[in-house]
Design a protein around this motif. Structure first.
Motif, short mmCIF file in Angstrom:
data_model
loop_
_atom_site.label_atom_id
_atom_site.label_comp_id
_atom_site.label_asym_id
_atom_site.label_seq_id
_atom_site.Cartn_x
_atom_site.Cartn_y
_atom_site.Cartn_z
N SER A 205 0.89 -1.49 0.06
CA SER A 205 -0.04 -0.01 -0.01
C SER A 205 0.73 0.86 0.11
O SER A 205 0.57 1.89 -0.72
N ALA A 206 2.00 1.37 0.56
CA ALA A 206 3.08 2.58 0.69
C ALA A 206 3.47 2.77 -0.48
O ALA A 206 3.82 3.81 -0.63
N SER B 200 -2.15 10.74 -2.86
CA SER B 200 -2.70 10.32 -2.29
C SER B 200 -2.49 10.37 -0.43
O SER B 200 -1.85 10.89 -0.88
N SER B 201 -3.07 10.05 0.48
CA SER B 201 -2.62 10.49 1.30
C SER B 201 -2.86 8.89 2.14
O SER B 201 -3.79 8.26 1.56
N PHE B 202 -2.52 8.57 3.34
CA PHE B 202 -2.00 7.09 3.51
C PHE B 202 -2.01 6.80 4.47
O PHE B 202 -1.29 8.15 5.79
N GLU B 203 -2.52 6.29 5.12
CA GLU B 203 -3.16 5.86 6.48
C GLU B 203 -3.06 4.35 6.99
O GLU B 203 -3.38 3.67 6.17
N ILE B 204 -2.25 3.99 8.07
CA ILE B 204 -2.05 2.06 8.55
C ILE B 204 -3.04 2.95 10.25
O ILE B 204 -2.71 3.57 11.00
N ILE B 205 -3.52 1.57 9.95
CA ILE B 205 -4.07 1.35 11.34
C ILE B 205 -3.64 0.14 12.19
O ILE B 205 -3.91 -1.16 11.25
N LYS B 206 -2.80 0.81 13.06
CA LYS B 206 -2.42 -0.11 13.81
C LYS B 206 -3.69 -1.81 14.67
O LYS B 206 -4.56 -1.57 14.88
#
Length: 135
Positions: free
Chosen positions: A94-95, A104-110
């Protein structure tokens, strides 16, 4: 390419229910003590003929060829949400997608797995709402 583990494809093509078990084990992070979403997903998936559903889905992903030049041409806001415990599509994939899309905006949910929308629907919603409001 969206690589899929060969064991998943092989088991699904054989209509082996172990494909569902393996997918569920890899798709969920395991931190969520409620088994509701896992049981629902397992029930829905196992009620179908695996060779006509999961095997086709897995094979399509595995054979997918995405042209990076085409992705770079995207000229619109894109929100990419991934999770740190996704064993099916690692956050590094995804990165890489994020790096290709200028807006794009990039978010990682822990502490979530591949099924993060089911595991962490509130956290996902809290990311989507401001993105939609802004864009």
């Amino acid at each position: 390419k969206i690589p899929v583990h060969s064991d998943l494809i092989e088991l699904a093509e054989k209509n082996d229910s172990k494909a569902v078990d393996l997918m569920i084990r890899w798709a969920y992070s395991g931190h969520n003590k409620s088994l509701t979403t896992e049981l629902v997903a397992k029930k829905v998936i196992s009620s179908r003929e695996l060779s006509k559903t999961l095997a086709v889905d897995f094979s399509s992903c595995n054979n997918c060829r995405i042209n990076n030049d085409d992705i770079k041409k995207l000229n619109l806001p894109v929100l990419i949400i991934t999770s740190d415990n996704d064993k099916m599509i690692p956050s590094t994939s995804s990165a890489k997608l994020h790096e290709l899309i200028a807006q794009s905006s990039f978010e990682i949910i822990k502490d979530a797995g591949h099924m993060l929308i089911l595991e962490e629907f509130s956290r996902v919603g809290n990311l989507i709402k401001p993105f939609l409001t802004k864009n």
